[in-house]
Design a protein around this motif. Structure first.
Motif, short mmCIF file in Angstrom:
data_model
loop_
_atom_site.label_atom_id
_atom_site.label_comp_id
_atom_site.label_asym_id
_atom_site.label_seq_id
_atom_site.Cartn_x
_atom_site.Cartn_y
_atom_site.Cartn_z
N MET A 34 0.83 -1.20 0.00
CA MET A 34 0.00 0.00 0.00
C MET A 34 0.87 1.26 0.00
SD MET A 34 -2.74 1.52 2.71
CE MET A 34 -4.08 0.39 2.55
N LEU A 35 1.94 1.27 0.82
CA LEU A 35 2.83 2.41 0.85
C LEU A 35 3.53 2.57 -0.50
CD1 LEU A 35 4.28 4.73 2.29
CD2 LEU A 35 5.92 3.05 3.17
N LEU A 36 4.02 1.47 -1.07
CA LEU A 36 4.68 1.53 -2.37
C LEU A 36 3.74 2.12 -3.42
CD1 LEU A 36 7.00 0.92 -4.31
CD2 LEU A 36 6.04 -1.38 -4.58
N GLU A 41 2.18 6.48 -7.01
CA GLU A 41 1.09 7.31 -7.54
C GLU A 41 1.33 8.79 -7.29
OE1 GLU A 41 -3.68 7.82 -7.11
OE2 GLU A 41 -2.77 5.90 -6.63
N MET A 42 1.76 9.14 -6.09
CA MET A 42 1.99 10.54 -5.74
C MET A 42 3.08 11.16 -6.62
SD MET A 42 1.92 10.48 -1.60
CE MET A 42 2.72 12.06 -1.57
N ALA A 48 9.30 1.53 -9.16
CA ALA A 48 10.38 2.07 -8.34
C ALA A 48 11.68 2.17 -9.16
CB ALA A 48 10.60 1.20 -7.11
N ALA A 49 11.76 1.43 -10.26
CA ALA A 49 12.94 1.46 -11.11
C ALA A 49 13.06 2.77 -11.90
CB ALA A 49 12.92 0.28 -12.08
N GLU A 50 12.03 3.62 -11.85
CA GLU A 50 12.04 4.87 -12.61
C GLU A 50 12.77 6.01 -11.89
OE1 GLU A 50 8.10 6.04 -13.82
OE2 GLU A 50 7.62 4.01 -14.45
#
Length: 176
Positions: A34-36, A41-42, A48-50
């Motif tokens: 959920m945190l990820l 999204e924010m 996460a690789a971006e």
């Protein structure tokens, strides 16, 4: 006007950083799905690789009860005393969560109208809990009744729905 604490932990990506490194620096000790999803999204990311060196990443601060404590805490044992029966204070139901993600702060108003008095200005990255919705008689647009937390205070006001970004994993209900 109260001094505003940062609504988000802003981390600048350094060489070799992973998303996990960034959230640890914000005070988390683990990462759940959920945190990820919220962080991705924010920050308008799909993965996460971006991450890019120099990129500013917005991360919500951990809830105070989940932040690590810096060592032992000593408490005294209170002596029981007679107390009256507590009454239940109703808490407003949160319909969804929205964020300030544009290029400017967002104004909270006393009523769902651009002509209404200014209650508070929420900075970029600010998180708002949506408590209700209304159509403004002035402009015909959907407005959200929102709550945010500033220092030890709760601020409640109205914000136009088109100037905030919904968390898509928990979208706001359509206006009825």
């Amino acid at each position: 006007s109260p001094t505003l604490l940062p609504a988000m932990c802003i981390q600048v990506v350094q060489s070799g950083d992973t998303l996990l490194d960034l959230i640890f620096r914000c005070g988390y000790d683990s990462l759940d799905r959920m945190l990820l999803d919220t962080i991705l999204e924010m920050n308008n990311m799909n993965s996460a690789a971006e991450l890019v060196i120099g990129q500013e990443v917005m991360i919500p601060w951990p809830a105070p009860d989940t932040m690590p404590t810096p060592g032992p805490t000593f408490t005294s044992t209170p002596i029981p005393t007679a107390t009256s029966t507590p009454t239940i204070t109703p808490t407003a139901e949160v319909l969804c969560i929205v964020f300030v993600t544009g290029s400017n702060a967002v104004n909270l108003r006393a009523q769902p109208s651009i002509a209404s008095s200014l209650v508070f200005s929420v900075p970029l990255g600010g998180q708002l809990e949506v408590l209700g919705q209304a159509i403004s008689p002035d402009d015909g647009l959907v407005w959200y009744r929102v709550r945010t937390f500033v220092e030890d205070s709760v601020v409640v006001g109205w914000v136009r729905a088109d100037v905030v970004t919904q968390l898509t994993s928990a979208p706001c209900p359509e206006f009825e």
